[in-house]
Design a protein around this motif. Structure first.
Motif, PDB file in Angstrom:
ATOM      1  N   SER A 372     -17.810 102.160 -26.237  1.00 54.48           N
ATOM      2  CA  SER A 372     -18.226 101.232 -27.294  1.00 54.48           C
ATOM      3  C   SER A 372     -17.264 101.234 -28.473  1.00 54.48           C
ATOM      4  O   SER A 372     -17.306 100.337 -29.312  1.00 54.48           O
ATOM      5  CB  SER A 372     -19.640 101.585 -27.779  1.00 54.48           C
ATOM      6  N   SER A 383     -24.062  93.080 -28.620  1.00 57.08           N
ATOM      7  CA  SER A 383     -25.464  92.834 -28.956  1.00 57.08           C
ATOM      8  C   SER A 383     -26.237  92.777 -27.656  1.00 57.08           C
ATOM      9  O   SER A 383     -25.981  91.925 -26.806  1.00 57.08           O
ATOM     10  CB  SER A 383     -25.592  91.507 -29.716  1.00 57.08           C
ATOM     11  N   GLU A 386     -32.265  96.743 -26.926  1.00 60.20           N
ATOM     12  CA  GLU A 386     -32.207  98.176 -27.204  1.00 60.20           C
ATOM     13  C   GLU A 386     -32.913  98.997 -26.136  1.00 60.20           C
ATOM     14  O   GLU A 386     -32.546 100.138 -25.882  1.00 60.20           O
ATOM     15  CB  GLU A 386     -32.841  98.459 -28.568  1.00 60.20           C
ATOM     16  N   TYR A 387     -33.932  98.405 -25.474  1.00 58.73           N
ATOM     17  CA  TYR A 387     -34.730  99.151 -24.504  1.00 58.73           C
ATOM     18  C   TYR A 387     -34.656  98.472 -23.138  1.00 58.73           C
ATOM     19  O   TYR A 387     -34.605  97.240 -23.032  1.00 58.73           O
ATOM     20  CB  TYR A 387     -36.185  99.241 -24.968  1.00 58.73           C
ATOM     21  N   LYS A 512     -34.002 103.977 -23.723  1.00 59.40           N
ATOM     22  CA  LYS A 512     -33.041 103.338 -24.612  1.00 59.40           C
ATOM     23  C   LYS A 512     -31.726 103.077 -23.867  1.00 59.40           C
ATOM     24  O   LYS A 512     -31.208 103.950 -23.165  1.00 59.40           O
ATOM     25  CB  LYS A 512     -32.768 104.231 -25.821  1.00 59.40           C
ATOM     26  N   ARG A 515     -28.273 105.232 -24.901  1.00 59.09           N
ATOM     27  CA  ARG A 515     -28.559 106.507 -25.550  1.00 59.09           C
ATOM     28  C   ARG A 515     -29.445 107.450 -24.749  1.00 59.09           C
ATOM     29  O   ARG A 515     -29.336 108.661 -24.891  1.00 59.09           O
ATOM     30  CB  ARG A 515     -29.186 106.248 -26.926  1.00 59.09           C
ATOM     31  N   THR A 571     -33.891  88.857 -24.972  1.00 58.84           N
ATOM     32  CA  THR A 571     -32.996  88.593 -26.098  1.00 58.84           C
ATOM     33  C   THR A 571     -32.083  87.452 -25.727  1.00 58.84           C
ATOM     34  O   THR A 571     -32.066  86.986 -24.589  1.00 58.84           O
ATOM     35  CB  THR A 571     -32.125  89.832 -26.388  1.00 58.84           C
TER      36      THR A 571
END
Length: 783
Positions: A372, A383, A386-387, A512, A515, A571
């Motif tokens: 990243s 973008s 997140e999950y 996540k 992460r 999204t």
């Protein structure tokens, strides 16, 4: 020069670890020549040490050295003792003064300048030929371009060598745009001479470095000149220095480390002086450079480490040296030979990661978080949801280093390798075959988030097969279960179900993206999805084996993270995934290239087989990496001759044979200087017998440097001993005649075989019309 009368005990007479094959004690001096006197001397020394008093000769002053040097007496016994009680710099003060008289110093300087001229002229000649990519230039030239363009890549070797190649290209006007696709591609208008010239310049330093090293070890300009001639006129050393390769850079640092170590040894009678610190620090710098180019640099680190350990052991036995002073010696070596090289080595990698800040072919080897940070990577400032959610298209990356992406393709496992179902592997590069669809176990894809403990099904997007496991054994890791692709268009069986487990999580925790560390537990068998790190055979495209491990301990091999995440229901669309070439589902695993032969370590010293650098048939410009046969076979004979000479000399000394001072000095040079070089050759050659990787002829060249230096010392000592067989003036005639014949043989063999380095055209060697006809002395040579 004022000295102490006490002599070091016999166990300290060879501070440079003479030989692995010989372990003789009390080689030189009164302990061999006059046993009774040695006993009396030992008693006197013991009494002196017990009383802690330093006995000083008349007219002596307190020494400035922590080591002992010999006195210059006129009696034969004292002259013999001189070789025994020299300082740990490897020679006596008297001998130094004799060697470095104005006449001998001028001669050595003239020889050195001649060596420098010959080395640079033989390596820079025809440096632009051939004007196309040769052998491994396709790799290291390309990596030099990556540095110029700041494009991130991954390679098995440390980065220093490629960084220096890129820097040389940048400084000489190369713009980094040439693709270096394959050997034989024309350079055309691209500027490549700077990178070749840089490597050739470092390769040109090898003969001068060897000259200085042998001169320090033997104090014989003739031995040093023989060594330099062997390296300057060896076709193999010339060839490997003329192209964009890591080998000349590696050998430059290896020889630099050895020369610095030997120079440091000669400064030991002036501890903590400016020259002493200079050579200590320079040794550490060269060690970090050697390791920073290739991991083969570990061998020269081991050589310097063994020399240093013996040096410290000798210092510890010097009762005139306080423990405080010994501690200073220890700490200075820890700083110069451990901490400084370690700091520089880490700095090399720091510079590597700072310079390469753009996305490139090496991204997939590193973690998602690292990727990243790379400009142009699809994760850089991305973008994305997140999950993790059901219905998402994802890529799953293993957390072990070079663990790879979960991958599948249309190819099946072959007969006899578990079930004949679709292969599932780990692939080290980004690819569309790394994409998987996340489904609920009941085939409903409502836009909901995946949580810790959920049961899911992963469907391969390209082939529509489900990630599947069963009780068949894995292809390579036999105690694990096989993982396959099974079913079609989402239909399968209960063996397609996996339970998501967030490491350190609790039931209901969300997964996540990027992460979370995730594990996938197979519901039917209870095993866990696992990247073994083992490379599959050619039927698996040499990708990494994926298994289902019954051992549930958390390790990086069984931990994964979600990297790419596309879900238009959750999204806005995820940015377009950058397309990466599949390269026929292969990777850059070590395997022989086209028209290239691997070899075995026993092939190398006998010059059994070379390597094609350029060209195959008679219409092409051919360059063939092969050592000068006369030189390589001379090196091989000298290795055996050295062992015989040391054995004979040791036996003679042990039996108390009367030897004059000059002969004692010859024995010292053989034992100390030759022993150090034999150890260097051993450390750089024998470990290859234990390696499982594919080996090539060029791996022997670092060991060849030590063998060539040993040849110089061995042959010079042999010719200097001509008076053992003949009386003057015949012994002098034999000495000069032998030296002349040796140099003529080296020059003549270079003249015969120089086309191997500088290029051949026309018929091959087996054709009577070939310019190389009659020179193919072994059937295994392919020029």
């Amino acid at each position: 020069m004022s000295m102490r009368t006490a002599q070091p005990h016999c166990g300290r007479r060879f501070p440079l670890i003479p030989s692995l094959v010989l372990n003789f004690s009390c080689m030189l001096g009164n302990c061999v020549r006059i046993p009774k006197k040695c006993v009396a001397q030992y008693k006197d020394e013991s009494s002196m040490l017990r009383n802690r008093r330093g006995q000083i000769n008349s007219g002596e002053q307190s020494p400035v050295s922590t080591h002992h040097e010999s006195t210059q007496e006129n009696t034969e016994d004292d002259r013999l003792s001189e070789g025994d009680s020299q300082s740990l710099n490897g020679t006596s003060a008297q001998h130094d003064q004799g060697i470095y008289s104005p006449k001998n110093e001028a001669q050595s300087t003239a020889f050195f300048l001649l060596v420098v001229f010959l080395a640079f002229s033989t390596r820079l000649y025809k440096i632009m030929e051939p004007p196309h990519v040769c052998w491994d230039e396709t790799h290291f030239g390309k990596m030099g371009s990556y540095y110029i363009n700041r494009t991130f890549f991954f390679d098995v070797h440390p980065p220093l060598g490629k960084m220096l190649i890129g820097l040389a290209g940048y400084m000489t006007g190369y713009d980094g745009t040439y693709p270096f696709l394959k050997p034989g591609d024309k350079y055309e208008h691209h500027n490549y001479w700077g990178m070749r010239g840089f490597c050739a310049s470092l390769g040109s330093c090898l003969p001068p470095f060897a000259y200085l090293t042998v001169l320090e070890l033997s104090q014989s300009s003739t031995a040093a000149l023989i060594t330099a001639a062997v390296l300057a006129f060896d076709t193999g050393c010339i060839t490997i220095s003329q192209y964009i390769l890591l080998d000349p850079i590696l050998m430059f640092f290896i020889m630099g480390a050895v020369l610095s170590m030997v120079k440091f040894n000669r400064q030991r009678y002036r501890p903590f002086s400016a020259p002493w610190w200079f050579w200590l620090v320079l040794t550490g710098v060269n060690l970090s450079g050697a390791l920073g180019v290739k991991f083969v640099g570990l061998f020269v680190i081991l050589l310097v480490g063994m020399n240093t350990a013996w040096d410290l052991w000798s210092l510890l036995g010097d009762l005139h040296l306080s423990l405080m002073d010994f501690g200073k010696h220890l700490l200075s070596r820890v700083f110069g030979l451990i901490l400084l090289p370690l700091f520089l080595y880490v700095t090399i990698f720091a510079v590597h990661f700072v310079v390469l800040n753009k996305s490139g072919p090496g991204d997939g080897f590193f973690s998602s978080a690292f990727q990243s940070r790379l400009i142009g990577n699809n994760l850089h400032n991305a973008s994305m949801p997140e999950y993790l959610a059901y219905g998402s298209i994802i890529t799953v990356k293993n957390l072990r280093i070079a663990g790879g992406y979960l991958h599948s393709h249309w190819h099946l496992y072959p007969e006899g390798v578990g079930a004949k179902q679709q292969q599932v592997t780990a692939y080290l590069h980004k690819d569309y075959n790394n994409m998987w669809l996340v489904h609920r176990s009941n085939d409903s894809d409502e836009p909901d988030l995946v949580r810790h403990g959920d049961i899911i099904r992963l469907e391969h997007k390209e082939t529509t097969r489900n990630l599947h496991s069963h009780l068949h054994e894995a292809p390579l890791t036999k105690k694990h279960f096989q993982v396959t692709g099974y079913g079609i268009n989402g239909t399968g069986d209960p063996n397609d179900l996996w339970q998501v487990e967030v490491c350190g999580g609790r039931k209901g925790d969300l997964v996540k993206v990027l992460r979370s560390k995730v594990r996938f537990l197979h519901r039917a068998t209870g095993c866990v999805l696992y990247s073994s790190g083992k490379t599959l055979p050619k039927w698996g495209w040499e990708q990494v084996e994926i298994t289902c491990s019954p051992y549930l301990k958390e390790t990086p091999n069984s931990q994964w993270n979600i990297e790419d995440h596309i879900n238009t229901k959750c999204t806005p669309p995820f940015p377009h995934l950058k397309k990466i070439n599949n390269n026929n589902c292969g990777n850059s695993g070590l395997k022989p290239k086209d028209n290239e032969m691997s070899s075995k370590p026993w092939h190398w010293p006998i010059n059994y087989q070379g390597l094609r650098f350029s060209g195959v048939n008679e219409t092409e410009y051919r360059v063939y990496l092969l050592g000068n046969p006369v030189i390589w076979w001379l090196n091989l004979v000298s290795l055996g001759l050295y062992v015989v000479m040391v054995a004979v000399a040791s036996l003679a000394l042990r039996r108390g044979v009367q030897l004059d001072k000059r002969r004692i000095e010859h024995c010292r040079v053989l034992m100390e200087g030759g022993g150090l070089l034999l150890l260097g050759w051993f450390l750089h050659y024998v470990p290859f017998y234990t390696m499982g990787r594919i080996l090539y002829y060029h791996h022997y060249f670092p060991a060849m440097l030590f063998s060539s230096m040993l040849t110089g010392i061995t042959l010079d000592t042999l010719l200097q001993s001509a008076d053992l067989w003949l009386r003057p003036p015949y012994s002098h005639w034999l000495l000069r005649g032998g030296q002349a014949m040796l140099f003529l043989a080296i020059l003549d063999s270079f003249y015969m075989f120089h086309p191997l380095s500088y290029g051949m055209r026309g018929p091959l060697a087996h054709d009577p019309d070939s310019t190389m006809a009659g020179l193919k002395w072994m059937d295994s040579w392919e020029f």
